[in-house]
Enzyme design. Structure first.
Site, short mmCIF file in Angstrom:
data_model
loop_
_atom_site.label_atom_id
_atom_site.label_comp_id
_atom_site.label_asym_id
_atom_site.label_seq_id
_atom_site.Cartn_x
_atom_site.Cartn_y
_atom_site.Cartn_z
N ASN A 46 -15.06 -3.06 -3.88
CA ASN A 46 -13.86 -2.62 -3.16
C ASN A 46 -13.84 -3.03 -1.69
OD1 ASN A 46 -12.85 -1.55 -5.47
ND2 ASN A 46 -13.10 0.60 -4.90
N ASP A 55 -13.76 7.62 -8.00
CA ASP A 55 -14.40 6.56 -8.77
C ASP A 55 -15.74 6.99 -9.37
OD1 ASP A 55 -12.29 4.89 -8.32
OD2 ASP A 55 -13.29 3.67 -6.80
C1 UD1 Z 1 -8.68 2.25 -3.99
C2 UD1 Z 1 -9.83 1.72 -4.80
C3 UD1 Z 1 -10.01 2.57 -6.06
C4 UD1 Z 1 -10.13 4.04 -5.69
C5 UD1 Z 1 -8.99 4.49 -4.79
C6 UD1 Z 1 -9.16 5.90 -4.27
C7 UD1 Z 1 -9.90 -0.63 -4.32
C8 UD1 Z 1 -9.73 -2.02 -4.80
N1 UD1 Z 1 -9.60 0.35 -5.15
O1 UD1 Z 1 -7.51 2.13 -4.79
O2 UD1 Z 1 -11.20 2.12 -6.73
O3 UD1 Z 1 -10.12 4.81 -6.87
O4 UD1 Z 1 -8.90 3.62 -3.65
O5 UD1 Z 1 -10.35 6.02 -3.57
O6 UD1 Z 1 -10.34 -0.41 -3.21
N2 UD1 Z 1 -0.34 6.05 -3.39
C9 UD1 Z 1 1.03 6.27 -3.23
N3 UD1 Z 1 1.77 5.26 -2.67
C10 UD1 Z 1 1.22 4.08 -2.27
C11 UD1 Z 1 -0.16 3.88 -2.43
C12 UD1 Z 1 -0.93 4.90 -2.98
O7 UD1 Z 1 1.55 7.31 -3.59
O8 UD1 Z 1 1.96 3.22 -1.78
C13 UD1 Z 1 -1.15 7.14 -4.01
C14 UD1 Z 1 -1.85 6.69 -5.29
O9 UD1 Z 1 -0.98 6.80 -6.40
C15 UD1 Z 1 -2.99 7.65 -5.34
C16 UD1 Z 1 -3.36 7.86 -3.87
O10 UD1 Z 1 -2.21 7.46 -3.13
O11 UD1 Z 1 -2.59 8.87 -5.88
C17 UD1 Z 1 -4.54 7.06 -3.40
O12 UD1 Z 1 -4.33 5.69 -3.70
P1 UD1 Z 1 -5.07 4.57 -2.85
O13 UD1 Z 1 -6.05 5.22 -1.93
O14 UD1 Z 1 -4.07 3.68 -2.22
O15 UD1 Z 1 -5.88 3.79 -3.97
P2 UD1 Z 1 -6.08 2.23 -4.12
O16 UD1 Z 1 -6.19 1.60 -2.77
O17 UD1 Z 1 -5.13 1.68 -5.08
#
Ligand code: UD1
Length: 453
Positions: free
Chosen positions: A47, A340
């Site tokens: 990540n 995770d």
């Molecule tokens: C990253 C990690 C993933 C980990 C997650 C949380 C990488 C490649 N992946 O995923 O392994 O499980 O962080 O620690 O680094 N959300 C919204 N709107 C957005 C973006 C996110 O509502 O525009 C929500 C998501 O649905 C989720 C929460 O925010 O409920 C956290 O998501 P996010 O921290 O962005 O996860 P990722 O970056 O996709």
């Protein structure tokens, strides 16, 4: 999905590794009941590697990344970046180096030939959507497919779009594509995230490096991978302060230059093997692991009765026959217990002497492993976002499969303590995020092998 190999010298180190990632229909066969003893080398963090590779789009110069794990997701991102005109050269191993050192990538985005990231590629790996930020920051435009459905909930990109808009990008959504335009460049602004998001923070951070003026990111994600990317960007000439806290300040610069950066150790891989040792029993040194990257998870393990000791070489995990105590855990953004590691902890708690509760607060629908753990004999009840796990005296091996990588590895952990044989199908999920998993566990005494059709 096969690995796209780069320059000579980066060949796999052994017969087992030679198969890693090759066959999408490969299975893992595990016979439970063996203790784990020895050393497991921890690889560079997936990540961090993915956003670091994406950050290469911000400069015409070469970015050199060391300690890059050999994973299917890295190979896939290499292909996706290739589509934009990025050259990735995988350096050969130096004399005396073995597979434990990770690889070195020389990434050059000298000429961006295409600012479009098509659906066929983005839909295979959600994080590739993040190219939108460096592309619009450097080129003034980007057209990137929305990632689409995902096995662990809807995972929207609204907050990434909000961040880009705050930095002056015009956003249109057409036919499933996000089109971001800033023909005269981005400008600094205030980005206040209503919830903590890793993807949103990476996006705001990368975009802000080349924006005119100052950007302040409030309620930023504090995950160590954000800090690692910020360190690398600063080596490239960016002016970022506060990464690792919830308020990051970025002074925009007109261009970035090349740099060399070593990827930090994978805290999720570390926690996964720590739980594997806790499950199987034994005494293992997780070499290169850094306790401060996963203190909340190590604290939970200590509460279960497992001995966790930081050493100069990494983290030593030891359990000698003692019963596992049940725990109450809720996942949370860093520095909380990581989502995770939720599936892996649940696998471990299936054998605790008592009832545990695990609440998932980050992602909806991240419980696909539950039904498969139940097939191995676990007693788990789901009630909304909370799982109640009643520890059982024995698990029994069975054929299982999973739909994401953390869920898949939780089945491997359960299988280490199950009587008889477990076959984990759909190994390509494991190959996306765990480097040489079966080799690392087998080296410590697990009865585990990859079976190809
Ligand atoms: C990253 C990690 C993933 C980990 C997650 C949380 C990488 C490649 N992946 O995923 O392994 O499980 O962080 O620690 O680094 N959300 C919204 N709107 C957005 C973006 C996110 O509502 O525009 C929500 C998501 O649905 C989720 C929460 O925010 O409920 C956290 O998501 P996010 O921290 O962005 O996860 P990722 O970056 O996709």
């Amino acid at each position: 999905m096969g690995y796209a190999e780069g320059a000579a010298g980066a060949r796999p180190q052994s017969k087992t590794t030679a198969k890693a990632g090759r066959g999408s229909m490969d299975r893992i066969r595990i016979v439970g009941g063996r203790r784990l003893n020895g050393v497991i080398p921890i690889s560079g963090a997936k990540n961090a590697t993915l956003p670091l590779m994406i950050a290469s789009l911000l400069t015409e110069d070469t970015l050199i990344l060391d300690n890059v794990p050999h994973l299917a997701d890295v190979a896939l991102l290499q292909r996706i970046l290739g589509n934009h005109g990025v050259d990735v050269m995988i350096a050969g191993k130096r004399a005396g180096e073995n597979g434990d050192h990770g690889r070195t990538l020389h990434i050059s985005a000298k000429t961006i030939v295409d600012t479009t990231a098509p659906y066929e590629l983005v839909s295979k790996m959600r994080a590739s959507f993040w190219v939108v930020a460096p592309l619009v920051a450097r080129m003034g435009e980007a057209k990137v497919s929305m990632p689409g459905g995902c096995a662990i909930g809807t995972r929207p990109v609204d907050l990434l779009i909000m961040a880009l808009e705050k930095l002056g990008a015009d956003i249109d959504i057409e036919a499933g594509y996000v089109i971001a335009r800033a023909p005269h460049g981005l400008r600094g602004g205030e980005v206040v995230f209503p919830k903590v998001t890793v993807s949103g923070t990476h996006t705001a951070l990368m975009a802000a490096t080349l924006a005119r003026g100052t950007t302040v990111i409030e309620n930023a994600a504090r995950e160590p991978e954000i800090g690692d990317v910020a360190d690398c960007l600063n080596k490239m000439g960016a002016r970022i302060s506060g990464a690792g806290t919830s308020r990051i300040v970025v002074e925009g610069v007109s261009s970035l230059h090349g740099a060399r950066h070593s990827v930090l150790p994978d805290r999720i891989e570390t926690g996964t093997y720590a739980m594997a040792v806790a499950m199987a029993g034994g005494d293992v040194l997780l070499a290169n692991a850094r306790p401060e990257l996963l203190q909340a998870a190590l604290d939970v393990l200590a509460r279960t009765g497992v001995a966790v000791t930081p050493t100069n070489e990494g983290i030593r995990v030891c359990r000698n026959g003692a019963a596992l105590a049940p725990v109450e855990v809720t996942t949370a953004p860093f520095p909380g217990f990581p989502t995770d590691l939720q599936a892996q902890l649940m696998a471990l708690m299936t054998r605790a002497s008592g009832t545990s509760h695990i609440t998932e607060s980050i992602f909806e629908n991240r419980f696909m492993h539950v039904q498969e753990l139940v097939r191995l004999g676990a007693h788990i009840r789901l009630d909304g976002d909370t799982a109640t796990i009643e520890g059982v005296a024995r698990l029994k091996g069975a054929p299982v499969m999973a739909t994401d990588l953390r869920a898949s590895v939780s089945l491997v952990i359960a299988a280490l303590a199950a009587e008889g044989e477990t076959i984990v199908n759909r190994v390509y999920h494991l190959d996306r995020g765990f480097e040489r998993l079966e080799e690392k566990l087998a080296a410590c005494g697990a009865a585990i092998e990859r079976v190809s059709d």
